[in-house]
Write a protein that holds these residues in place. Structure first.
Motif, PDB file in Angstrom:
ATOM      1  N   PHE A   1      -1.962  -3.015  -5.730  1.00  0.00           N
ATOM      2  CA  PHE A   1      -2.891  -2.708  -4.638  1.00  0.00           C
ATOM      3  C   PHE A   1      -3.581  -1.377  -4.900  1.00  0.00           C
ATOM      4  O   PHE A   1      -2.918  -0.375  -5.177  1.00  0.00           O
ATOM      5  CB  PHE A   1      -2.141  -2.654  -3.302  1.00  0.00           C
ATOM      6  CG  PHE A   1      -3.012  -2.288  -2.127  1.00  0.00           C
ATOM      7  CD1 PHE A   1      -3.739  -3.264  -1.466  1.00  0.00           C
ATOM      8  CD2 PHE A   1      -3.113  -0.972  -1.692  1.00  0.00           C
ATOM      9  CE1 PHE A   1      -4.570  -2.930  -0.393  1.00  0.00           C
ATOM     10  CE2 PHE A   1      -3.922  -0.629  -0.621  1.00  0.00           C
ATOM     11  CZ  PHE A   1      -4.654  -1.618   0.035  1.00  0.00           C
TER      12      PHE A   1
ATOM     13  N   LYS B   1      -8.022  -7.804   1.645  1.00  0.00           N
ATOM     14  CA  LYS B   1      -8.020  -8.241   3.036  1.00  0.00           C
ATOM     15  C   LYS B   1      -8.167  -9.761   3.149  1.00  0.00           C
ATOM     16  O   LYS B   1      -7.377 -10.422   3.816  1.00  0.00           O
ATOM     17  CB  LYS B   1      -9.137  -7.545   3.815  1.00  0.00           C
ATOM     18  CG  LYS B   1      -9.160  -7.897   5.296  1.00  0.00           C
ATOM     19  CD  LYS B   1     -10.214  -7.090   6.045  1.00  0.00           C
ATOM     20  CE  LYS B   1      -9.755  -5.663   6.259  1.00  0.00           C
ATOM     21  NZ  LYS B   1      -8.627  -5.584   7.246  1.00  0.00           N
TER      22      LYS B   1
ATOM     23  N   TYR C   1       1.762  -5.629   5.629  1.00  0.00           N
ATOM     24  CA  TYR C   1       1.439  -6.516   4.509  1.00  0.00           C
ATOM     25  C   TYR C   1       2.223  -6.150   3.247  1.00  0.00           C
ATOM     26  O   TYR C   1       2.478  -4.972   2.980  1.00  0.00           O
ATOM     27  CB  TYR C   1      -0.059  -6.433   4.175  1.00  0.00           C
ATOM     28  CG  TYR C   1      -0.964  -6.775   5.325  1.00  0.00           C
ATOM     29  CD1 TYR C   1      -1.114  -8.095   5.748  1.00  0.00           C
ATOM     30  CD2 TYR C   1      -1.681  -5.770   5.986  1.00  0.00           C
ATOM     31  CE1 TYR C   1      -1.957  -8.406   6.810  1.00  0.00           C
ATOM     32  CE2 TYR C   1      -2.529  -6.075   7.043  1.00  0.00           C
ATOM     33  CZ  TYR C   1      -2.659  -7.396   7.461  1.00  0.00           C
ATOM     34  OH  TYR C   1      -3.490  -7.696   8.509  1.00  0.00           O
TER      35      TYR C   1
ATOM     36  N   TYR D   1       2.520  -7.826  -1.062  1.00  0.00           N
ATOM     37  CA  TYR D   1       1.919  -8.735  -2.026  1.00  0.00           C
ATOM     38  C   TYR D   1       2.951  -9.055  -3.099  1.00  0.00           C
ATOM     39  O   TYR D   1       3.867  -8.274  -3.347  1.00  0.00           O
ATOM     40  CB  TYR D   1       0.678  -8.094  -2.661  1.00  0.00           C
ATOM     41  CG  TYR D   1      -0.282  -7.503  -1.649  1.00  0.00           C
ATOM     42  CD1 TYR D   1      -1.330  -8.246  -1.138  1.00  0.00           C
ATOM     43  CD2 TYR D   1      -0.110  -6.189  -1.178  1.00  0.00           C
ATOM     44  CE1 TYR D   1      -2.193  -7.710  -0.187  1.00  0.00           C
ATOM     45  CE2 TYR D   1      -0.966  -5.646  -0.233  1.00  0.00           C
ATOM     46  CZ  TYR D   1      -2.004  -6.414   0.262  1.00  0.00           C
ATOM     47  OH  TYR D   1      -2.844  -5.883   1.210  1.00  0.00           O
TER      48      TYR D   1
ATOM     49  N   ASN E   1       0.886  -1.171   0.000  1.00  0.00           N
ATOM     50  CA  ASN E   1       0.000   0.000   0.000  1.00  0.00           C
ATOM     51  C   ASN E   1       0.924   1.222   0.000  1.00  0.00           C
ATOM     52  O   ASN E   1       1.186   1.833   1.040  1.00  0.00           O
ATOM     53  CB  ASN E   1      -0.900  -0.033   1.240  1.00  0.00           C
ATOM     54  CG  ASN E   1      -1.871   1.122   1.302  1.00  0.00           C
ATOM     55  OD1 ASN E   1      -1.726   2.125   0.606  1.00  0.00           O
ATOM     56  ND2 ASN E   1      -2.882   1.004   2.160  1.00  0.00           N
TER      57      ASN E   1
ATOM     58  N   ASP F   1      -4.800  -2.993   4.734  1.00  0.00           N
ATOM     59  CA  ASP F   1      -5.117  -3.885   3.620  1.00  0.00           C
ATOM     60  C   ASP F   1      -6.552  -3.735   3.127  1.00  0.00           C
ATOM     61  O   ASP F   1      -7.082  -4.637   2.464  1.00  0.00           O
ATOM     62  CB  ASP F   1      -4.841  -5.338   3.995  1.00  0.00           C
ATOM     63  CG  ASP F   1      -5.616  -5.796   5.221  1.00  0.00           C
ATOM     64  OD1 ASP F   1      -6.195  -4.941   5.919  1.00  0.00           O
ATOM     65  OD2 ASP F   1      -5.637  -7.012   5.488  1.00  0.00           O
TER      66      ASP F   1
ATOM     67  N   LYS G   1      -0.176 -12.972  -0.479  1.00  0.00           N
ATOM     68  CA  LYS G   1      -0.297 -11.853   0.454  1.00  0.00           C
ATOM     69  C   LYS G   1       0.467 -12.241   1.711  1.00  0.00           C
ATOM     70  O   LYS G   1       0.108 -13.185   2.415  1.00  0.00           O
ATOM     71  CB  LYS G   1      -1.755 -11.575   0.811  1.00  0.00           C
ATOM     72  CG  LYS G   1      -1.901 -10.466   1.861  1.00  0.00           C
ATOM     73  CD  LYS G   1      -3.340 -10.313   2.343  1.00  0.00           C
ATOM     74  CE  LYS G   1      -3.437  -9.220   3.399  1.00  0.00           C
ATOM     75  NZ  LYS G   1      -4.816  -9.059   3.916  1.00  0.00           N
TER      76      LYS G   1
END
Length: 556
Positions: free
Chosen positions: A495, A530, A456, A458, A445, A505, A472
């Motif tokens: 994202f 999420k 998090y 990805y 993010n 997320d 993830k």
């Protein structure tokens, strides 16, 4: 569709393999051919509708812009390396739960010259353009002594400077592109603004839009690594890179053999350059055309060299005299970097061997059966790791003991002398990631958590030569969620945060998925970021080649 696990009985099988163990991955047997993913395709210059299955949240509005190779031959001449193919720009427009698609080849000088003569006229990373057969023997001989032109085939990513979108590769040329219709507007040459011979396709951005990048310069005294800063505002409508400046220059450990780098890291206060043992032999590169070789012939892996982290103060351009060393690693993409409690955490995807760049030949990607398995099993996979760099070193800092006092962190950093700290990483994953071939194409993010502590990220799992799953990762307990379907090959996950997001997320993941076993087996996948459950897919009735990077351009 919920996240699923790998392991059905008809999947490619993991096998015991000494080389694979050394490179921290699982060797594979029975890999599916992906040749259709590295074949030339047609452009789709007018928007077409897609068939949406499921439901795309109404708040998702904008354009997913993607870049990558889409043409691998002209006439009887063909490219050798995956990075060489002509740039094909893609746009998925999402609005009110519906998706349209269009694509255009970048109108570069390389594309125009090659198309006009229906042969490869300009050299690329792994392909040397042969002398023009229309010239006589003497002219063809003399052409070997001419300098090789830098390609403007910007096939790596979409990047943003001063509010404008550009497509970029790693030479000195970028192209400004209209994100609404993918029209190529104008070519921009970095070297007209600052003394660099190229720049990466992975700039970083401050919240105010200030961009940072890196590029090498080459002179009579050898190479320099340069940190670049581009202001966020235009001075007039025609402004491109005006006001760009070299923040500082770093001298390579070996000026005639500088390191190759694809990207760099950035925290709130520092640019972090990672000088890795993927080296460029400048003499070989300068003489490549004379020797009848491609530029890639001058790039090699030197495992005897340590990797060095250089820290540069973003405000002053001052280079830290302290160098942070670790063992020989190879990295293409960083995940994030942030400062906390006197330490700088640098998270990146890295491998223990850097020879992979020369293995991504088109002939290798098009192999099948045991030959394909052999290529895959010869390449080290990349895994997410964290390096912890101590920032507050003084004359009283003890040597020969671990300075990392962060709780639950297994990384180590030991001061060797006043100018050298040796670091050992900690894994950002458990052993179960080995089953998925590691992780690459990392994304976070970015708007809210780049340069900040985060939870998090990805990426793509790599149980093949290209991504074959979406992952993830959760840094809190080093677990992960997976989206996987056998025979489906997803691209870099992007994202997109929801407009009223409170948690890190909250949003969706967008990825372009290709199915090589099906004609026109292409769709845009939308996942709930999420839960990692599938929300929708938009089926696109075209064939696509597997691409590299992109960006989401949100619209009101």
């Amino acid at each position: 569709m919920p996240p699923v696990n790998i392991g059905s009985s008809d999947d490619a099988k993991p096998v015991d393999n000494g080389k694979a163990k050394k490179c921290m991955t699982t060797a594979m047997k029975g890999l599916e051919t992906i040749e259709p993913l590295v074949c030339s395709v047609e452009e789709t210059p007018e928007p077409i509708s897609t068939e949406v299955q499921g439901s795309i949240p109404s708040w998702v509005k904008g354009n997913l812009l993607r870049n990558g190779p889409g043409k691998f031959e002209f006439g009887n001449t063909h490219y050798n390396h995956w990075f060489d193919g002509m740039a094909l720009l893609h746009k998925f427009t999402i609005a009110e739960g519906q998706v349209t698609y269009m694509s255009r080849f970048l109108n570069s000088k390389a594309y125009r010259k090659n198309s006009e003569r229906d042969r490869i006229m300009m050299s690329e990373f792994g392909t040397l353009a042969l002398p023009d057969p229309c010239k006589n023997i003497f002219q063809r001989f003399l052409s070997r002594f001419e300098m090789m032109d830098s390609t403007d085939n910007a096939s790596v990513s979409f990047v943003k400077y001063k509010g404008d979108y550009y497509v970029s590769t790693e030479t000195n040329f970028m192209h400004r592109v209209n994100p609404e219709n993918l029209e190529t507007l104008d070519k921009v040459d970095w070297s007209k603004f600052i003394v660099v011979n190229g720049a990466t396709a992975h700039p970083h951005y401050d919240p105010d839009g200030t961009a940072y990048n890196m590029g090498n310069s080459y002179g009579s005294k050898g190479a320099l690594y340069n940190i670049i800063r581009v202001p966020p505002e235009k001075s007039d409508s025609k402004d491109s890179l005006q006001g760009a400046k070299v923040l500082c220059s770093i001298v390579p450990a070996n000026k005639s053999h500088p390191s190759y780098y694809h990207s760099f890291a950035m925290s709130e206060n520092y640019v972090v350059f990672i000088e890795q043992p993927i080296k460029m032999d400048l003499m070989k590169i300068v003489t490549a055309k004379l020797r009848g070789k491609a530029l890639s012939d001058g790039i090699y892996w030197d495992p005897k060299q340590e990797t060095v982290f250089h820290l540069v103060d973003k405000r002053t351009g001052e280079v830290s005299p302290v160098k942070y060393h670790t063992k020989a690693i190879a990295t293409f993409h960083q995940i994030n970097a942030f400062e906390e409690d006197g330490f700088l955490m640098v998270d990146l995807c890295c491998a223990d061997d850097g020879g992979a760049i020369n293995n991504y030949l088109i002939q290798n990607l098009r192999k099948s059966g045991e030959a394909l398995d052999e290529v895959y099993n010869s390449i080290c996979r990349a895994f997410p790791r964290r390096f912890v760099l101590p920032l507050q070193l003084t004359g009283l800092t003890p040597t020969d003991q671990n300075l990392n006092t962060r709780p639950s962190s297994t990384a180590t950093c030991v001061q060797i002398n006043k100018d050298k700290v040796f670091c050992q990483h900690e894994d950002l994953h458990g052993d179960d990631l080995y089953e998925y071939g590691g992780l690459e194409f990392p994304q976070i993010n970015y708007g809210k958590y780049n340069t900040r502590q985060y939870r998090y990220f990805y990426g793509c799992g790599f149980r093949h030569l290209v991504g074959d799953s979406l992952l993830k990762m959760d840094l809190k307990d080093k677990t992960f969620k997976v989206w996987y379907q056998k025979g489906f090959f997803p691209s870099e996950p992007v994202f997109v945060p929801s407009p009223d997001a409170v948690e890190e997320d909250e949003g969706v993941i967008l990825s372009v998925v290709l199915i090589p076993s099906q004609d026109k087996g292409t769709f845009l996948l939308v996942l709930d970021a999420k839960t990692f459950e599938e929300l929708a897919r938009a089926n696109v009735p075209v064939n696509m080649a597997y691409g590299f990077h992109g960006a989401f351009n949100a619209t009101p």
